[in-house]
Write a protein that holds these residues in place. Structure first.
Motif, PDB file in Angstrom:
ATOM      1  N   GLU A  68      -2.956   2.631 -16.030  1.00  0.00           N
ATOM      2  CA  GLU A  68      -1.973   2.890 -14.977  1.00  0.00           C
ATOM      3  C   GLU A  68      -2.418   2.328 -13.631  1.00  0.00           C
ATOM      4  O   GLU A  68      -1.611   1.809 -12.868  1.00  0.00           O
ATOM      5  N   LEU A  69      -3.700   2.426 -13.337  1.00  0.00           N
ATOM      6  CA  LEU A  69      -4.194   1.920 -12.062  1.00  0.00           C
ATOM      7  C   LEU A  69      -4.170   0.389 -12.006  1.00  0.00           C
ATOM      8  O   LEU A  69      -4.096  -0.178 -10.925  1.00  0.00           O
ATOM      9  N   ALA A  89       0.829  -1.208   0.000  1.00  0.00           N
ATOM     10  CA  ALA A  89       0.000   0.000   0.000  1.00  0.00           C
ATOM     11  C   ALA A  89       0.865   1.261   0.000  1.00  0.00           C
ATOM     12  O   ALA A  89       0.594   2.213  -0.737  1.00  0.00           O
ATOM     13  N   ILE A  90       1.904   1.260   0.791  1.00  0.00           N
ATOM     14  CA  ILE A  90       2.816   2.408   0.846  1.00  0.00           C
ATOM     15  C   ILE A  90       3.520   2.594  -0.497  1.00  0.00           C
ATOM     16  O   ILE A  90       3.637   3.719  -0.998  1.00  0.00           O
ATOM     17  N   ASP A  91       3.941   1.500  -1.105  1.00  0.00           N
ATOM     18  CA  ASP A  91       4.598   1.573  -2.410  1.00  0.00           C
ATOM     19  C   ASP A  91       3.647   2.138  -3.464  1.00  0.00           C
ATOM     20  O   ASP A  91       4.025   2.971  -4.275  1.00  0.00           O
ATOM     21  N   MET A  92       2.376   1.695  -3.431  1.00  0.00           N
ATOM     22  CA  MET A  92       1.387   2.200  -4.383  1.00  0.00           C
ATOM     23  C   MET A  92       1.194   3.704  -4.201  1.00  0.00           C
ATOM     24  O   MET A  92       1.176   4.460  -5.171  1.00  0.00           O
ATOM     25  N   LEU A  93       1.054   4.148  -2.964  1.00  0.00           N
ATOM     26  CA  LEU A  93       0.867   5.580  -2.712  1.00  0.00           C
ATOM     27  C   LEU A  93       2.088   6.397  -3.132  1.00  0.00           C
ATOM     28  O   LEU A  93       1.964   7.507  -3.642  1.00  0.00           O
ATOM     29  N   ARG A  94       3.271   5.820  -2.919  1.00  0.00           N
ATOM     30  CA  ARG A  94       4.509   6.520  -3.282  1.00  0.00           C
ATOM     31  C   ARG A  94       4.634   6.674  -4.802  1.00  0.00           C
ATOM     32  O   ARG A  94       5.063   7.708  -5.297  1.00  0.00           O
ATOM     33  N   THR A  95       4.231   5.666  -5.546  1.00  0.00           N
ATOM     34  CA  THR A  95       4.382   5.711  -7.006  1.00  0.00           C
ATOM     35  C   THR A  95       3.195   6.346  -7.719  1.00  0.00           C
ATOM     36  O   THR A  95       3.273   6.626  -8.904  1.00  0.00           O
ATOM     37  N   MET A  96       2.107   6.573  -7.009  1.00  0.00           N
ATOM     38  CA  MET A  96       0.892   7.087  -7.644  1.00  0.00           C
ATOM     39  C   MET A  96       1.103   8.406  -8.404  1.00  0.00           C
ATOM     40  O   MET A  96       0.625   8.538  -9.526  1.00  0.00           O
ATOM     41  N   PRO A  97       1.789   9.409  -7.839  1.00  0.00           N
ATOM     42  CA  PRO A  97       1.959  10.652  -8.608  1.00  0.00           C
ATOM     43  C   PRO A  97       2.640  10.424  -9.964  1.00  0.00           C
ATOM     44  O   PRO A  97       2.237  11.016 -10.963  1.00  0.00           O
TER      45      PRO A  97
END
Length: 135
Positions: A132-133, A13-21
């Protein structure tokens, strides 16, 4: 009583949030590129000359059109425009607000092109964001 257990992989989850931008930027930039290429191609098209016309076209109006993309992520802007220094008459040919009567109904205006392609352009953004998602 039944139980439901929900486990979250915090690292994922943290990795997803970090790469989202970066993923959002990639999706938005891709969709904006698709959109501006579509509009640019349409604006560079010339209609058939009027019957009996002896005017020789130079292609300058078509060459005056360009595209650029500015910004990042959700603040991205795509610009398709005609350079008035190259073709100072461009607005009288392809801008609905100024189009001369002789060109009406023959030459596509930028406003007509944008409206005609609205659904396609929205589809570009939807597809790119979805891709992308789902990565």
């Amino acid at each position: 009583m039944s139980e439901i257990t929900v486990e979250i992989d915090a690292a994922a989850a943290i990795d997803m949030l970090r790469t989202m931008p970066d993923r959002i930027d990639r999706a938005m930039r891709g969709a904006m590129t698709d959109s501006t290429v579509l509009l640019l191609r349409e604006m560079k098209q010339y209609p058939a000359p009027p019957d009996g016309s002896t005017y020789t076209r130079t292609g300058t109006l078509g060459k005056s059109w360009s595209k650029r993309i500015e910004g990042r992520g959700m603040e991205i802007t795509g610009i398709v425009g005609s350079n008035g220094n190259i073709a100072p008459y461009n607005r009288y040919v392809q801008d609905a607000e100024y189009q001369a009567r002789i060109h009406q109904g023959r030459w596509t205006t930028i406003q007509e092109a944008a409206e005609r392609n609205r659904d396609t352009i929205e589809g570009f953004f939807e597809s790119r964001i979805r891709a992308e998602l789902n990565r």
